[in-house]
Design an enzyme around this catalytic site. Structure first.
Site, PDB file in Angstrom:
ATOM      1  N   ALA A  28      37.387 -27.391 -38.929  1.00 26.17           N
ATOM      2  CA  ALA A  28      38.563 -26.760 -39.559  1.00 26.17           C
ATOM      3  C   ALA A  28      38.220 -25.362 -40.071  1.00 26.17           C
ATOM      4  O   ALA A  28      37.107 -25.138 -40.521  1.00 26.17           O
ATOM      5  CB  ALA A  28      39.046 -27.620 -40.724  1.00 26.17           C
ATOM      6  N   PRO A  29      39.174 -24.429 -39.985  1.00 26.81           N
ATOM      7  CA  PRO A  29      40.571 -24.587 -39.578  1.00 26.81           C
ATOM      8  C   PRO A  29      40.801 -24.541 -38.059  1.00 26.81           C
ATOM      9  O   PRO A  29      41.927 -24.685 -37.621  1.00 26.81           O
ATOM     10  CB  PRO A  29      41.263 -23.416 -40.265  1.00 26.81           C
ATOM     11  N   GLY A  30      39.760 -24.301 -37.259  1.00 27.17           N
ATOM     12  CA  GLY A  30      39.970 -24.437 -35.815  1.00 27.17           C
ATOM     13  C   GLY A  30      39.746 -23.179 -35.000  1.00 27.17           C
ATOM     14  O   GLY A  30      40.076 -23.150 -33.822  1.00 27.17           O
TER      15      GLY A  30
ATOM     16  N   CYS B 148      27.895 -18.755 -41.609  1.00 29.40           N
ATOM     17  CA  CYS B 148      28.337 -17.403 -41.954  1.00 29.40           C
ATOM     18  C   CYS B 148      27.619 -16.966 -43.224  1.00 29.40           C
ATOM     19  O   CYS B 148      28.227 -16.398 -44.122  1.00 29.40           O
ATOM     20  CB  CYS B 148      29.854 -17.330 -42.091  1.00 29.40           C
TER      21      CYS B 148
ATOM     22  N   LYS C 259      36.970 -21.847 -33.863  1.00 30.62           N
ATOM     23  CA  LYS C 259      36.067 -22.041 -32.721  1.00 30.62           C
ATOM     24  C   LYS C 259      36.586 -23.139 -31.803  1.00 30.62           C
ATOM     25  O   LYS C 259      36.442 -23.057 -30.583  1.00 30.62           O
ATOM     26  CB  LYS C 259      34.658 -22.313 -33.225  1.00 30.62           C
TER      27      LYS C 259
END
Ligand code: SAM
Length: 474
Positions: A115-117, A235, A119
């Site tokens: 989530a949130p999607g 990240c 990738k």
């Protein structure tokens, strides 16, 4: 330093120690305007014409085939084309991860922390609706948003789960060709835009994240086929969560190696000197730095499980193909498939062969009827938000087509289409009806050739069927 952004002091000290002479350039990058990215969705329109068709100024991102920088003032996130799934707003360096994963049509792929999607939907674009994509998210509310994004982007072959990684690993031993672990992390690469990440940061938080990453990676490890590819990304810049986590994983899993990849020149190497026991090849992992490229920063490692895949990588298209030959449908479901095919042909104008051409199994879950991807295994006891593509709702005496289905259709598959103006599309997204001529029955509503949902025409009005929970003012 920008007065708006207060970086944690201990973080600055650590970064100065790590970066030495480069530290000032790193710090100065926080004073500059950030870069905004969007990613073209190849499931919705071909690549060639995309940039020219969009009403925004777009510049290519060097490391992402479908990636573009946009100008913040143009607000593409508040446009009908965004709701149509023409593109996905995504931080530019985050787009590098799926490139390194390198998905292919026909594969079985797991996105474990999805989530949130961003990738997940990028991977789906590369799979071209062939094969199986399992997207998992452990936090229920985030899993719901993941599922919505998968639908908005018109993905047919994705199953969305809401589970802990250890639950999935018991069900999918050596099952996937590729796995992505885009791990929860201390988010140092989010500091510019995310105040919560800055406030939550501490050396203890970094350590907690590293421990959690190790556990998630271990669960992922057993789900990959020998010869398969596992990509790990964060990240954050903290070596404990990057070179440290990957090295510990490789030392504990001797059936895994770090793989060298062809990557963009702007990427930097992983740093063997930043962890106590660097794994062989840790320099082949990748660091994306905000002072060296136009993006917020990322870390990416591509790992391979030793062994041989039973096919040549990239050649497995036929295996999970959509020809429907491998359908193991039970008799009850066969009847449902026939009824669904008739409805889709008669009411929506789809070819009678449409359902069969998709492959997969037509299955009812409560009132909803789904097309479950061919390669999916039964998931008893698992929290599944989306077992595949929702085709329709069975209201006992009638079927109603699902919004998710509309989002996957193009004007080439049916001529029961009504192109809306910008003003009409805005009204539709707000939940209002739109006027029409003599048409009757279900219509696929489109804006600029992109489907945005279904409406039902009668007596000069198209009744709104845009889901209530998604309605918005554009
Ligand atoms: N891949 C996503 C994308 O591109 O949109 C971003 C994923 S984000 C970096 C990491 C995700 O991992 C979060 O959604 C978080 O809720 C989830 N997560 C948190 N704890 C987890 C755990 N123990 N196991 C698996 N996932 C977890």
């Amino acid at each position: 330093m920008d007065g708006q952004i207060r970086l944690p002091q201990a973080f600055c000290g650590r970064m100065e120690g790590l970066l030495g002479e480069e530290y000032n350039a790193f710090l100065t990058s926080y004073e500059k305007e950030r870069y905004y990215g969007l990613r073209h969705n190849p499931l919705k329109s071909p690549a060639e014409a995309f940039a020219g068709r969009m009403p925004f100024v777009l510049d290519k991102i060097a490391w992402a085939r479908e990636g573009y920088y946009y100008q913040a003032a143009q607000q593409p996130g508040r446009h009908v084309l965004h709701e149509a799934g023409a593109y996905y707003i995504q931080e530019p360096s985050a787009m590098a991860v799926a490139e390194i994963l390198d998905p292919h049509p026909g594969e079985r792929i797991l996105d474990l922390c999805a989530a949130p999607g961003g990738k997940t939907t990028q991977i789906a674009g590369r799979m071209k609706e062939e094969g199986l994509l399992v997207a998992n998210e452990v936090v229920p509310e985030r899993a719901r948003i993941l599922s919505q994004n998968v639908e908005r982007m018109g993905v047919r072959n994705c199953v969305v789960c809401n589970e802990r990684p250890e639950r999935l690993s018991s069900l999918f031993p050596a099952f996937f060709d590729r796995i992505l672990v885009d791990a929860p992390c201390s988010g140092e690469g989010m500091f510019r835009k995310d105040e919560t990440a800055r406030q939550e940061w501490s050396p203890a938080h970094v350590k907690m994240c590293a421990d959690r990453q190790g556990k998630i990676l271990s669960e992922a490890a057993s789900m990959l086929k020998p010869g398969g590819v596992l990509v790990y990304s964060t990240c954050t810049f903290a070596p404990e969560e990057n070179e440290g986590t990957v090295s510990a994983f490789i030392h504990a899993h001797e059936d895994y190696i770090i793989e060298e990849t062809d990557c963009c020149e702007a990427f930097s190497q992983g740093q063997p000197g930043w962890t106590d026991h660097p794994a062989a090849g840790i320099e082949h992992t990748m660091r994306l730095w905000p002072h060296k490229l136009k993006g917020e920063g990322h870390y990416i490692a591509r790992l391979r499980r030793k062994g041989e895949l039973p096919y040549k990588e990239g050649d497995q298209k036929e295996k999970g193909s959509k020809n429907g030959k491998n359908n193991r449908e039970r008799a009850g479901n066969r009847k449902l498939r026939e009824a669904v095919s008739v409805f889709l042909a008669q009411e929506l104008g789809l070819p009678e062969t449409w359902t069969d051409a998709q492959g997969g199994t037509v299955t009812g879950f409560g009132e909803q009827v789904y097309l479950v991807p061919e390669e999916m295994i039964p998931l008893s006891g698992v929290k599944v938000l989306r077992p595949g593509l929702c085709l329709l709702t069975d209201r006992k005496n009638r079927f109603e087509p699902a919004h998710a289905l509309a989002m996957t259709l193009t004007g080439k598959e049916t001529d029961r289409v009504r192109e809306l103006t910008m003003e009409e599309a805005g009204r539709y997204l707000r939940g209002e009806s739109v006027s029409c001529g003599q048409e009757r029955g279900w219509l696929l509503l489109m804006y600029e050739g992109y489907s945005i949902g279904f409406g039902k025409a009668s007596s000069g009005q198209i009744k709104n069927h845009f889901p209530k929970g998604l309605r918005k003012n554009i």
